[in-house]
Design an enzyme around this catalytic site. Sequence first.
Site, PDB file in Angstrom:
ATOM      1  N   ASP A  92       0.764  -1.320  -0.159  1.00  0.00           N
ATOM      2  CA  ASP A  92      -0.106  -0.114   0.156  1.00  0.00           C
ATOM      3  C   ASP A  92       0.790   1.290   0.175  1.00  0.00           C
ATOM      4  O   ASP A  92       2.136   1.034   0.096  1.00  0.00           O
ATOM      5  CB  ASP A  92      -0.830  -0.178   1.117  1.00  0.00           C
ATOM      6  CG  ASP A  92      -0.378  -0.021   2.496  1.00  0.00           C
ATOM      7  OD1 ASP A  92       0.820   0.067   2.520  1.00  0.00           O
ATOM      8  OD2 ASP A  92      -0.955  -0.326   3.512  1.00  0.00           O
ATOM      9  N   ASP A 266      -7.873  -7.368   0.367  1.00  0.00           N
ATOM     10  CA  ASP A 266      -7.118  -7.802   1.312  1.00  0.00           C
ATOM     11  C   ASP A 266      -7.655  -7.383   2.731  1.00  0.00           C
ATOM     12  O   ASP A 266      -8.397  -6.358   2.678  1.00  0.00           O
ATOM     13  CB  ASP A 266      -5.392  -6.780   1.342  1.00  0.00           C
ATOM     14  CG  ASP A 266      -5.842  -5.348   1.934  1.00  0.00           C
ATOM     15  OD1 ASP A 266      -6.322  -4.711   1.034  1.00  0.00           O
ATOM     16  OD2 ASP A 266      -5.270  -5.004   2.976  1.00  0.00           O
TER      17      ASP A 266
END
Lengths: 376, 376
Positions: A92, A266
Amino acid sequence: MTDHAFTLLATDGAARRGRIDTPRGDIQTPAFMPVGTAGTVKAMYPEQVRETGADILLGNTYHLMLRPGAERVASLGGLHTFMDWQRPILTDSGGFQVMSLAKLRKLTEKGVTFRSHIDGSAYELTPERSMEIQTLLDSDIIMQLDECIALPAERPEMERAMELSLRWADRSKTAFGNQPHRALFGIVQGGDDAVLRARSAAGLKSIGFDGYAVGGLAVGEPQDVMFRVLSEITPELPNERPRYLMGVGKPDDILGAIERGIDMFDCVHPTRAGRHGHAYTRFGVINLKNARHRDDGRPLAAESPNPNCRRFSRAYLSHLVRQEEILGAMVLSQINLAYYQELVSGARAAIEAGRLADFAAETRAQWEKGDLPAVA
Amino acid sequence: MTDHAFTLLATDGAARRGRIDTPRGDIQTPAFMPVGTAGTVKAMYPEQVRETGADILLGNTYHLMLRPGAERVASLGGLHTFMDWQRPILTDSGGFQVMSLAKLRKLTEKGVTFRSHIDGSAYELTPERSMEIQTLLDSDIIMQLDECIALPAERPEMERAMELSLRWADRSKTAFGNQPHRALFGIVQGGDDAVLRARSAAGLKSIGFDGYAVGGLAVGEPQDVMFRVLSEITPELPNERPRYLMGVGKPDDILGAIERGIDMFDCVHPTRAGRHGHAYTRFGVINLKNARHRDDGRPLAAESPNPNCRRFSRAYLSHLVRQEEILGAMVLSQINLAYYQELVSGARAAIEAGRLADFAAETRAQWEKGDLPAVA
C-alpha cells in the site's frame, strides 16, 4: 507497458474470473491477499501462508518505512528476500495508516508530515517518496498515494480528498516512471457519492494505470452503502484491468464484492480474529472462548480441506485460546486464511461454471445455519 | 516388568549411549525432552518439534491438572491425542511447580494442599493423586511425587525432604500398580550432601523403579556443585536403568552432565530464551536484540543443518524480535530446540565413537570463540 498482464478468463453477471501474470508468479482472481504488516503474516511461516492458497501478500509501507526502514530492506535485498516470500507482493502507499496510526499529522498539497507512533520521530510522505519507498521494498504492485477519509462525511470534504487524490495519482504515475516489471494501481476515492466516484474513475483512467483500486470503503459505512458504491463504480472501470477493493473484509463482504465485479481483496481481519480466538469456517465464525467447546472432542470442521481444521479438537483449540498459547494464534490464523482462500477459490470455480449465484446462496445458507449443535 | 526396556549401547568414561524402547517409539539417549508445559511446546506445531529431532516431550502435571484438568484430558482421549503428539510423553509429578507457582501451600506427610495461581481454587496433590493424574493424562513415563527444596539448605532440612520423598516414592510405586505399558521413575533427593544422596539412591533401588531421576539440582547452586553431586550420585544408580536430570539446563550444563553419566534432560530454557530473542547455535548464545544484527544480511549459522538457521538473515530475525512478532518466537524456539538436539545427537555419536572428550572440547572451544565478527 507493464509485465503484469491481466487476462479475463470468464464472467458471470458482474463477477469476473481472471489471472494476473507477474514476473514472480501468477495471481488467480478473485484473489485474497493476506496482510504481512511488518514483513510477516503474523504467526505464520511464509510457506504456511502459501499452503493456504495465497498467490500474493500485502505489505504495509507505513510499518515498513518506520521499522526496519525502506533503505534497510533494500540493502538487505528487498522485501521478498527479507521475509523469504518469493511470490508477488503488493504494497500500500502508506497513506491510510499515516491517517489512522501516526501522530501530529499535517496534510498539505505536497504530502503529509507525521511522527511515528513508535518513537515520535518525524517523517514526510509524498507521492514521490511513497513511490520511492515501494520501489526500495521491491514491491510487485505499487499503490498511488491517496487521501482516505472516514464515512459518513460531507460532500465538500469527500470532493476535496478525491481531487487531491487525483492530483497525487498523477504525481505518483510520473514518479513511478518506467518500471515494466512492476505494476502501478490508481485508487478511486469519492466517499459514498456516485458522481464523485465516477469523476475519480474517469480521472484515473485518463492518467492510465495497470489496475484500479477502490479505496475509502469499509471506513464506517454500512455494508449496503459499500455494496451500492461498488455496483455504481465497477462499470466505470476498464474491463481489461484488475480491480482491487482495499482493506475489505469479512467473508460476507468479499462474496458480495465479487458479485459486483471486484477481483482483489486484502484484510487483516482473518489473522487478527485468529489471534483473538475466532475461527472462520464454512459454519461461519466460531468463538473458541465459548464454554461449549471446552469438552468438545470434535474437530472444528471435519470436512474441511484444511488439516488444521481436522487434526485438533475444539476442546484443544479452546484450551490454547484460554491459555493464550501462541500455538492457538498460529493454528487459528492458518485456519482463517485457509477459509478465506477456500471462499475465493470456490468463487473462482463458480464463476467459471456460470453458477456464482448458486455458490453464493449455498455459502450464505451454510453461514446462516451456523455452527454444529453443541455436544449434549 | 515394564515394556520400557533400556539398552545400553555404548559407554565412554562415565558417559552412556542408550535406547529406551517404549510402545510409542524409541528414545535415543542421551536425550533432550522439549517441555510442552500446558499441552503445547510453546510457539511450535508438534511436527516441528519432531523435526528438530525430539523423541519425547515433557508435560507438566501441575499446569495440566489446573487447565484443562486431568479428567478432561482423559475424556478427550489422553494427552497424545489432545495435542496431536503420538510419540512418548514424560510427565512430571506436579510437585516442583506446586512449590514454585502455587499459593497457600501446606505440606503434610499425606501430600500438599495448595491454591491455583490462576483462579485460587483449592487442590490436593498426594503421591496417589499424582499417579492418578499422570495415568489420566496417559503419560508414558510417570514421575513419583517428591519434595524438591532450594539450595543452599541446612542438612536437617535436606534430610527431612529426602526422607519424605523416599516415603512418597514407596507410596507412588504402590499407587502406580501394575501398568506394564508405562514406566515409573523414582527421584533421588538429598541436596548437595553426598551421604544423603547415596541414602536416597539406595532407598529408591530397594523399592525398584524403571528409571532414576536426579531432582533438586539447578535450584540455586553453582554449576560445580551440581557437577560434583552428579559425579557422586551416578555410580550409585543401576547401570541398566536410564538416568534423568530434571529441569537442566543450558547446553554447557547438559554436556557436563552427559560426561557424568546422565541419559535424559528437560528444560524450558531453549523455548523461553527463543521467545526472548536469544538464539542458541554452535557459536553459543546470540542476542538478536543487539544492534549489530540490524543490518546483518548473513544467516544466523550458515553451516547449520537447521533450515531456519540459514533461510532468514540476522537482520530479519532482529526485526521480528524488535517488533515482538510471533514469527520471531516461532523461529527462535525451533532454532534453539534444534541446537539442543544437535548437541545431544553429537554427544551420542561421540560416545559411540569413544571420542566424547574431543567432542566436548571442540564444542566448548566453539562456544568460547563465540559469534561471527560483526559486519563492518
